[in-house]
Design a protein around this motif. Sequence first.
Motif, PDB file in Angstrom:
ATOM      1  N   LYS A  27       0.940   4.331  -2.820  1.00  0.00           N
ATOM      2  CA  LYS A  27       0.814   5.759  -2.553  1.00  0.00           C
ATOM      3  C   LYS A  27       1.939   6.572  -3.198  1.00  0.00           C
ATOM      4  O   LYS A  27       1.797   7.781  -3.365  1.00  0.00           O
ATOM      5  CB  LYS A  27       0.782   6.009  -1.049  1.00  0.00           C
ATOM      6  CG  LYS A  27      -0.519   5.605  -0.415  1.00  0.00           C
ATOM      7  CD  LYS A  27      -0.581   6.056   1.018  1.00  0.00           C
ATOM      8  CE  LYS A  27      -1.974   5.815   1.520  1.00  0.00           C
ATOM      9  NZ  LYS A  27      -2.436   6.857   2.389  1.00  0.00           N
ATOM     10  N   GLN A  28       3.045   5.929  -3.549  1.00  0.00           N
ATOM     11  CA  GLN A  28       4.179   6.638  -4.140  1.00  0.00           C
ATOM     12  C   GLN A  28       4.173   6.619  -5.668  1.00  0.00           C
ATOM     13  O   GLN A  28       5.069   7.177  -6.296  1.00  0.00           O
ATOM     14  CB  GLN A  28       5.488   6.025  -3.629  1.00  0.00           C
ATOM     15  CG  GLN A  28       5.661   6.092  -2.131  1.00  0.00           C
ATOM     16  CD  GLN A  28       5.620   7.514  -1.601  1.00  0.00           C
ATOM     17  OE1 GLN A  28       6.197   8.411  -2.173  1.00  0.00           O
ATOM     18  NE2 GLN A  28       4.906   7.706  -0.497  1.00  0.00           N
ATOM     19  N   ASP A  74      -1.955   6.953 -13.069  1.00  0.00           N
ATOM     20  CA  ASP A  74      -1.750   6.730 -11.630  1.00  0.00           C
ATOM     21  C   ASP A  74      -2.910   5.959 -11.019  1.00  0.00           C
ATOM     22  O   ASP A  74      -2.711   5.087 -10.168  1.00  0.00           O
ATOM     23  CB  ASP A  74      -1.574   8.064 -10.906  1.00  0.00           C
ATOM     24  CG  ASP A  74      -0.270   8.749 -11.252  1.00  0.00           C
ATOM     25  OD1 ASP A  74       0.617   8.092 -11.841  1.00  0.00           O
ATOM     26  OD2 ASP A  74      -0.142   9.946 -10.941  1.00  0.00           O
ATOM     27  N   TYR A 133      -3.707  -2.164  -5.434  1.00  0.00           N
ATOM     28  CA  TYR A 133      -4.741  -2.457  -4.435  1.00  0.00           C
ATOM     29  C   TYR A 133      -5.451  -3.765  -4.747  1.00  0.00           C
ATOM     30  O   TYR A 133      -5.838  -4.504  -3.832  1.00  0.00           O
ATOM     31  CB  TYR A 133      -5.755  -1.327  -4.354  1.00  0.00           C
ATOM     32  CG  TYR A 133      -5.274  -0.104  -3.606  1.00  0.00           C
ATOM     33  CD1 TYR A 133      -4.106  -0.117  -2.846  1.00  0.00           C
ATOM     34  CD2 TYR A 133      -5.990   1.076  -3.645  1.00  0.00           C
ATOM     35  CE1 TYR A 133      -3.674   0.997  -2.164  1.00  0.00           C
ATOM     36  CE2 TYR A 133      -5.562   2.206  -2.955  1.00  0.00           C
ATOM     37  CZ  TYR A 133      -4.405   2.154  -2.215  1.00  0.00           C
ATOM     38  OH  TYR A 133      -3.987   3.261  -1.541  1.00  0.00           O
ATOM     39  N   ARG A 184       0.837  -1.206   0.000  1.00  0.00           N
ATOM     40  CA  ARG A 184       0.000   0.000   0.000  1.00  0.00           C
ATOM     41  C   ARG A 184       0.868   1.251   0.000  1.00  0.00           C
ATOM     42  O   ARG A 184       0.529   2.248  -0.649  1.00  0.00           O
ATOM     43  CB  ARG A 184      -0.928  -0.007   1.205  1.00  0.00           C
ATOM     44  CG  ARG A 184      -1.924   1.109   1.173  1.00  0.00           C
ATOM     45  CD  ARG A 184      -3.025   0.893   2.207  1.00  0.00           C
ATOM     46  NE  ARG A 184      -3.972   1.978   2.127  1.00  0.00           N
ATOM     47  CZ  ARG A 184      -3.979   3.004   2.956  1.00  0.00           C
ATOM     48  NH1 ARG A 184      -3.115   3.063   3.936  1.00  0.00           N
ATOM     49  NH2 ARG A 184      -4.865   3.965   2.827  1.00  0.00           N
ATOM     50  N   ALA A 185       1.990   1.230   0.702  1.00  0.00           N
ATOM     51  CA  ALA A 185       2.905   2.379   0.693  1.00  0.00           C
ATOM     52  C   ALA A 185       3.493   2.585  -0.703  1.00  0.00           C
ATOM     53  O   ALA A 185       3.658   3.724  -1.148  1.00  0.00           O
ATOM     54  CB  ALA A 185       4.013   2.172   1.713  1.00  0.00           C
ATOM     55  N   THR A 228      -2.405   2.386  -9.263  1.00  0.00           N
ATOM     56  CA  THR A 228      -2.817   2.265  -7.860  1.00  0.00           C
ATOM     57  C   THR A 228      -3.899   1.205  -7.701  1.00  0.00           C
ATOM     58  O   THR A 228      -3.843   0.378  -6.785  1.00  0.00           O
ATOM     59  CB  THR A 228      -3.307   3.622  -7.331  1.00  0.00           C
ATOM     60  OG1 THR A 228      -2.265   4.581  -7.486  1.00  0.00           O
ATOM     61  CG2 THR A 228      -3.687   3.541  -5.867  1.00  0.00           C
TER      62      THR A 228
END
Length: 172
Positions: free
Chosen positions: A73-74, A99, A107, A69-70, A103
Motif C-alpha cells: 500500500k505504500q 505502481d 500481492y 500488504r502494508a 503492487t
Amino acid sequence: MKVSTFSIKIWRWFSILLVVGALGWTYSLLPDLVAVNFAPSGAAENYLEKSTIFYIAMGLIIFNNVVIRAVAKQIGKVPINLLPLPNRRVWADHREELDEHLTNWLYCLVAAINTIVALSLFALGTLNSNQFRQDVFSFAWLFYLGFGMLIVIFIALPVRLMRPPVPEISLD
C-alpha cells in the motif's frame, strides 16, 4: 481493472481462505506432539507441540498478510528515484502503471506464500494423522512447487519492468 490485477486479487483472497482453512483442519487433526523433522528413512526425528506449530503458522500468516500488504500500500509514496528500475526514465512517465505492477507483484508474493504455507500445513497434518497412511516422501513435490512458484514470481517483475509500459488505448 486489468485481468492480471483481478486474477492476482482473486488468488490472494483464495489463498487467505486456503491457509486459514488449512490451519484449522491441521490443528484439529494433529496429535499433541507433532513430527516436524524426518530421517532419510522416513522415520520422525524431532517433534514440536501442536500449539507451537499453530503459533508459528499464525505468525507467518499475520506477517505475510499484514506486513507485506502494508508495504504494497505504500508503493505509491516511494519516490521513483529510490526504486531500482531498469528503465527509470520511461517508467517515470507511467507511474500509475508502475505502481500497479509493483503492487501486483507483492500481492502475488503474498498469495504464493499463503499457498505454500497452506499446502505445507496440509502435508504436515496428513503425515501426523492416524487416518492417512502417507510417508514423508509422498510430499516431495511440495518443495519443488513452492520453489518454482517463488522463482517465477521473483523473475517476472524484472522481466516485465525491462519492457516499456503498454500505452493506454481508449475505445471511445
